[in-house]
Structure formats: C-alpha cells, structure tokens
Scaffold this motif. Structure first.
Motif, PDB file in Angstrom:
ATOM      1  N   VAL A  98       2.444  42.558  17.024  1.00 58.86           N
ATOM      2  CA  VAL A  98       2.875  43.961  17.015  1.00 58.86           C
ATOM      3  C   VAL A  98       1.694  44.879  16.715  1.00 58.86           C
ATOM      4  O   VAL A  98       1.520  45.924  17.369  1.00 58.86           O
ATOM      5  CB  VAL A  98       4.027  44.174  16.002  1.00 58.86           C
ATOM      6  N   LEU A  99       0.865  44.505  15.751  1.00 54.69           N
ATOM      7  CA  LEU A  99      -0.304  45.334  15.427  1.00 54.69           C
ATOM      8  C   LEU A  99      -1.279  45.411  16.593  1.00 54.69           C
ATOM      9  O   LEU A  99      -1.844  46.490  16.879  1.00 54.69           O
ATOM     10  CB  LEU A  99      -1.001  44.802  14.179  1.00 54.69           C
ATOM     11  N   VAL A 100      -1.495  44.314  17.283  1.00 54.33           N
ATOM     12  CA  VAL A 100      -2.399  44.315  18.432  1.00 54.33           C
ATOM     13  C   VAL A 100      -1.840  45.215  19.533  1.00 54.33           C
ATOM     14  O   VAL A 100      -2.581  46.018  20.133  1.00 54.33           O
ATOM     15  CB  VAL A 100      -2.631  42.872  18.949  1.00 54.33           C
ATOM     16  N   ILE A 101      -0.544  45.107  19.795  1.00 52.34           N
ATOM     17  CA  ILE A 101       0.076  45.955  20.823  1.00 52.34           C
ATOM     18  C   ILE A 101      -0.039  47.431  20.438  1.00 52.34           C
ATOM     19  O   ILE A 101      -0.374  48.276  21.279  1.00 52.34           O
ATOM     20  CB  ILE A 101       1.545  45.538  21.058  1.00 52.34           C
ATOM     21  N   LEU A 102       0.235  47.758  19.174  1.00 54.73           N
ATOM     22  CA  LEU A 102       0.090  49.150  18.724  1.00 54.73           C
ATOM     23  C   LEU A 102      -1.343  49.645  18.874  1.00 54.73           C
ATOM     24  O   LEU A 102      -1.584  50.787  19.301  1.00 54.73           O
ATOM     25  CB  LEU A 102       0.546  49.297  17.278  1.00 54.73           C
ATOM     26  N   PHE A 103      -2.304  48.805  18.547  1.00 53.94           N
ATOM     27  CA  PHE A 103      -3.714  49.169  18.689  1.00 53.94           C
ATOM     28  C   PHE A 103      -4.053  49.454  20.153  1.00 53.94           C
ATOM     29  O   PHE A 103      -4.724  50.436  20.474  1.00 53.94           O
ATOM     30  CB  PHE A 103      -4.613  48.061  18.135  1.00 53.94           C
ATOM     31  N   ILE A 104      -3.568  48.616  21.049  1.00 57.76           N
ATOM     32  CA  ILE A 104      -3.828  48.809  22.481  1.00 57.76           C
ATOM     33  C   ILE A 104      -3.189  50.114  22.966  1.00 57.76           C
ATOM     34  O   ILE A 104      -3.819  50.890  23.701  1.00 57.76           O
ATOM     35  CB  ILE A 104      -3.323  47.599  23.293  1.00 57.76           C
ATOM     36  N   ILE A 105      -1.953  50.364  22.551  1.00 56.93           N
ATOM     37  CA  ILE A 105      -1.268  51.597  22.960  1.00 56.93           C
ATOM     38  C   ILE A 105      -2.009  52.825  22.436  1.00 56.93           C
ATOM     39  O   ILE A 105      -2.241  53.800  23.173  1.00 56.93           O
ATOM     40  CB  ILE A 105       0.197  51.595  22.487  1.00 56.93           C
ATOM     41  N   LEU A 106      -2.413  52.790  21.173  1.00 63.32           N
ATOM     42  CA  LEU A 106      -3.171  53.918  20.607  1.00 63.32           C
ATOM     43  C   LEU A 106      -4.505  54.101  21.314  1.00 63.32           C
ATOM     44  O   LEU A 106      -4.931  55.236  21.594  1.00 63.32           O
ATOM     45  CB  LEU A 106      -3.383  53.720  19.110  1.00 63.32           C
ATOM     46  N   ALA A 107      -5.182  53.007  21.608  1.00 60.61           N
ATOM     47  CA  ALA A 107      -6.471  53.093  22.304  1.00 60.61           C
ATOM     48  C   ALA A 107      -6.289  53.703  23.696  1.00 60.61           C
ATOM     49  O   ALA A 107      -7.084  54.550  24.128  1.00 60.61           O
ATOM     50  CB  ALA A 107      -7.101  51.708  22.398  1.00 60.61           C
ATOM     51  N   MET A 108      -5.226  53.291  24.371  1.00 62.89           N
ATOM     52  CA  MET A 108      -4.963  53.851  25.706  1.00 62.89           C
ATOM     53  C   MET A 108      -4.613  55.342  25.611  1.00 62.89           C
ATOM     54  O   MET A 108      -5.068  56.150  26.425  1.00 62.89           O
ATOM     55  CB  MET A 108      -3.821  53.078  26.387  1.00 62.89           C
ATOM     56  N   PHE A 109      -3.808  55.712  24.592  1.00 62.66           N
ATOM     57  CA  PHE A 109      -3.433  57.113  24.418  1.00 62.66           C
ATOM     58  C   PHE A 109      -4.664  57.974  24.159  1.00 62.66           C
ATOM     59  O   PHE A 109      -4.862  59.000  24.803  1.00 62.66           O
ATOM     60  CB  PHE A 109      -2.430  57.257  23.274  1.00 62.66           C
ATOM     61  N   PHE A 110      -5.504  57.551  23.203  1.00 61.11           N
ATOM     62  CA  PHE A 110      -6.688  58.344  22.884  1.00 61.11           C
ATOM     63  C   PHE A 110      -7.676  58.345  24.044  1.00 61.11           C
ATOM     64  O   PHE A 110      -8.324  59.363  24.317  1.00 61.11           O
ATOM     65  CB  PHE A 110      -7.353  57.845  21.604  1.00 61.11           C
ATOM     66  N   GLY A 111      -7.782  57.240  24.740  1.00 58.54           N
ATOM     67  CA  GLY A 111      -8.667  57.190  25.907  1.00 58.54           C
ATOM     68  C   GLY A 111      -8.192  58.135  26.990  1.00 58.54           C
ATOM     69  O   GLY A 111      -8.982  58.901  27.557  1.00 58.54           O
TER      70      GLY A 111
END
Length: 119
Positions: A98-111
């Motif tokens: 779950v933490l990895v998925i959240l990190f990926i989603i946040l990275a995509m959002f900020f990117g």
C-alpha cells in the motif's frame, strides 16, 4: 524438534514416557518400580498419566498409540503455530504494498502537476 513442542516429561524431572510404559507393562526391576512408585506418590501429572495408561486393555499396543497421539498433537500444534504467524507477515507485506502504491501515485501526481504548470 522445535523448542515449542518439547516433551513435557523431559523438562519436569518426571519419569520418561518409556519408563511409565515399562512400569505399566511390568518390565521394570523391583528397584526401578519402587522409584516410580515413590515419584507417583508426589506427582499428580504422572499419577493421572499412569491411570490412563492402566485403563488400556491391550498394553502391548500402548507404545504405538502414544506415538500416534504424540504425532497427531505435534501436527496440530505445528499447524496452529504456523497459522498464528502468518497474519503478522501478511499485514507487513500488505502495508508495504500500500505504501509503495501511494508513493507511486503521489510521484505521478507531482510529476504531472510539475510538468503541466511549468510549460
């Protein structure tokens, strides 16, 4: 054998299972028989174990029955021990995923946000 499944007779100072079986089957010397009887006078656990062994009609089948009961108990304890350990590992794995998925989603959002607003 796993430490969790040790024979209780080994750690209590009681006669071994084999000694109790030999006592029930009349295979002990008079001295050994006397030692067992002295112990039985002070040990409720062994007295009850001996009472149960004495109730069995076919004494020659006792060793096989004891081995089978011990094997069945070991399997149940091992299964319970393993089952109780799984949820802990499962929860840790799920949390990491779950933490990895959240990190990926946040990275995509900020990117996405960074590239769309800075062009």
């Amino acid at each position: 054998m796993n430490e969790h499944f040790k024979d209780i007779f080994v750690t209590t100072g009681c006669p071994s299972q084999q000694q109790l079986l030999d006592y029930v089957q009349g295979r002990l010397t008079p001295e050994e028989q006397h030692e067992i009887e002295m112990h039985l006078s002070d040990c409720e656990l062994c007295s009850e174990a001996l009472e149960g062994l004495s109730a069995i009609q076919e004494k020659e089948k006792i060793p096989a029955m004891v081995r089978q009961m011990k094997w069945d108990l070991m399997k149940k304890l091992h299964k319970r021990y393993r089952r109780n350990r799984r949820p802990e590992n499962f929860n840790i794995s799920l949390t990491v995923i779950v933490l990895v998925i959240l990190f990926i989603i946040l990275a995509m959002f900020f990117g996405f946000h960074f590239f769309t607003h800075h062009r």
